[in-house]
Scaffold this motif. Structure first.
Motif, PDB file in Angstrom:
ATOM      1  N   HIS A  57       0.812  -1.097  -0.066  1.00  0.00           N
ATOM      2  CA  HIS A  57      -0.050  -0.067   0.173  1.00  0.00           C
ATOM      3  C   HIS A  57       0.870   1.099  -0.090  1.00  0.00           C
ATOM      4  O   HIS A  57       1.628   1.470   0.963  1.00  0.00           O
ATOM      5  N   LEU A  58       0.908   2.217  -1.072  1.00  0.00           N
ATOM      6  CA  LEU A  58       1.595   3.107  -1.242  1.00  0.00           C
ATOM      7  C   LEU A  58       0.832   4.548  -1.109  1.00  0.00           C
ATOM      8  O   LEU A  58       0.160   4.960  -1.953  1.00  0.00           O
ATOM      9  N   LEU A  63       4.710   7.984   2.311  1.00  0.00           N
ATOM     10  CA  LEU A  63       5.918   7.804   1.571  1.00  0.00           C
ATOM     11  C   LEU A  63       6.956   9.029   1.752  1.00  0.00           C
ATOM     12  O   LEU A  63       8.127   8.732   2.024  1.00  0.00           O
ATOM     13  N   LEU A  64       6.085  10.219   1.820  1.00  0.00           N
ATOM     14  CA  LEU A  64       7.226  11.429   1.987  1.00  0.00           C
ATOM     15  C   LEU A  64       7.682  11.469   3.356  1.00  0.00           C
ATOM     16  O   LEU A  64       8.750  11.660   3.616  1.00  0.00           O
ATOM     17  N   ARG A  65       6.858  11.124   4.447  1.00  0.00           N
ATOM     18  CA  ARG A  65       6.975  11.072   5.882  1.00  0.00           C
ATOM     19  C   ARG A  65       8.281  10.028   5.797  1.00  0.00           C
ATOM     20  O   ARG A  65       9.342  10.563   6.683  1.00  0.00           O
ATOM     21  N   SER A  66       8.032   9.017   5.430  1.00  0.00           N
ATOM     22  CA  SER A  66       9.332   7.959   5.589  1.00  0.00           C
ATOM     23  C   SER A  66      10.812   8.277   4.743  1.00  0.00           C
ATOM     24  O   SER A  66      11.538   8.055   5.439  1.00  0.00           O
ATOM     25  N   ALA A  67      10.322   8.774   3.701  1.00  0.00           N
ATOM     26  CA  ALA A  67      12.013   9.538   3.172  1.00  0.00           C
ATOM     27  C   ALA A  67      12.498  10.403   3.933  1.00  0.00           C
ATOM     28  O   ALA A  67      13.658  10.353   4.087  1.00  0.00           O
ATOM     29  N   VAL A  93       7.999  13.839  -5.606  1.00  0.00           N
ATOM     30  CA  VAL A  93       6.833  12.820  -5.179  1.00  0.00           C
ATOM     31  C   VAL A  93       6.901  11.740  -6.392  1.00  0.00           C
ATOM     32  O   VAL A  93       6.681  10.453  -5.974  1.00  0.00           O
ATOM     33  N   ASN A  94       7.075  11.877  -7.508  1.00  0.00           N
ATOM     34  CA  ASN A  94       7.198  10.973  -8.787  1.00  0.00           C
ATOM     35  C   ASN A  94       8.653   9.973  -8.460  1.00  0.00           C
ATOM     36  O   ASN A  94       8.238   8.671  -8.486  1.00  0.00           O
ATOM     37  N   ALA A 100       9.460   3.435  -4.191  1.00  0.00           N
ATOM     38  CA  ALA A 100       8.778   2.516  -3.465  1.00  0.00           C
ATOM     39  C   ALA A 100       8.176   1.297  -4.466  1.00  0.00           C
ATOM     40  O   ALA A 100       8.305   0.106  -4.016  1.00  0.00           O
ATOM     41  N   ILE A 101       7.855   1.589  -5.601  1.00  0.00           N
ATOM     42  CA  ILE A 101       7.412   0.567  -6.522  1.00  0.00           C
ATOM     43  C   ILE A 101       8.609  -0.457  -6.789  1.00  0.00           C
ATOM     44  O   ILE A 101       8.090  -1.589  -6.934  1.00  0.00           O
TER      45      ILE A 101
END
Length: 153
Positions: A57-58, A63-67, A93-94, A100-101
């Protein structure tokens, strides 16, 4: 945290079977996009789909917070933008979504929640998936009446 005693034997067996099926799953990974307004339930439904499809689940926010917390190069760029109070660019973002993918967690498929949000992000996603040999198989629109959305938010 729940203990095993909180679950029936059938629930435990069902979960074990689901995990076995995920390990055995073969074929092309599925790509799914969840769309809908804030409060529609994308974040609630995605984990259920994740379990059913053996996919990751993305959520772009997560994802931003994790990065940022991991201090990745894209995370550092995103943090600088957010610290200024600006919106994170589509390029950042891309890039975070692309990373992640590619993760092992997403090897059997992915569910995008909150992405793409713009036409440019959608075009970038198409190009990104093409280079990775992946695709979007399903787009699920969560349509919720405005009255219910207002109650939820």
């Amino acid at each position: 945290m729940a203990s095993l005693a909180d679950y029936s034997l059938q629930e435990l067996l069902d979960e074990a079977q689901r995990r076995i099926n995920c390990v055995k799953a073969t074929g092309n990974p599925r790509g799914v996009i969840l769309v809908g307004p804030p409060g529609a339930g994308k974040g609630t439904q995605a984990p259920k789909l994740k379990d059913e499809l053996c996919a990751c689940h993305l959520s772009t926010g997560d994802l931003l917070r994790s990065a940022v917390s991991r201090g990745t190069e894209l995370g550092k760029q995103a943090k600088a933008v957010m610290d200024r109070g600006d919106l994170v660019s589509d390029d950042i973002v891309n890039g975070i979504v692309a990373e992640a993918i590619d993760s092992s967690e997403c090897s059997k498929g992915f569910i995008l929640d909150g992405y793409p949000r713009t036409v440019e992000q959608a075009k970038a996603l198409d190009a990104m998936l093409e280079t990775k040999g992946k695709q979007i198989d399903d787009v699920i629109q969560l349509d919720v009446p405005d009255e219910i959305l207002t109650e939820r938010i």
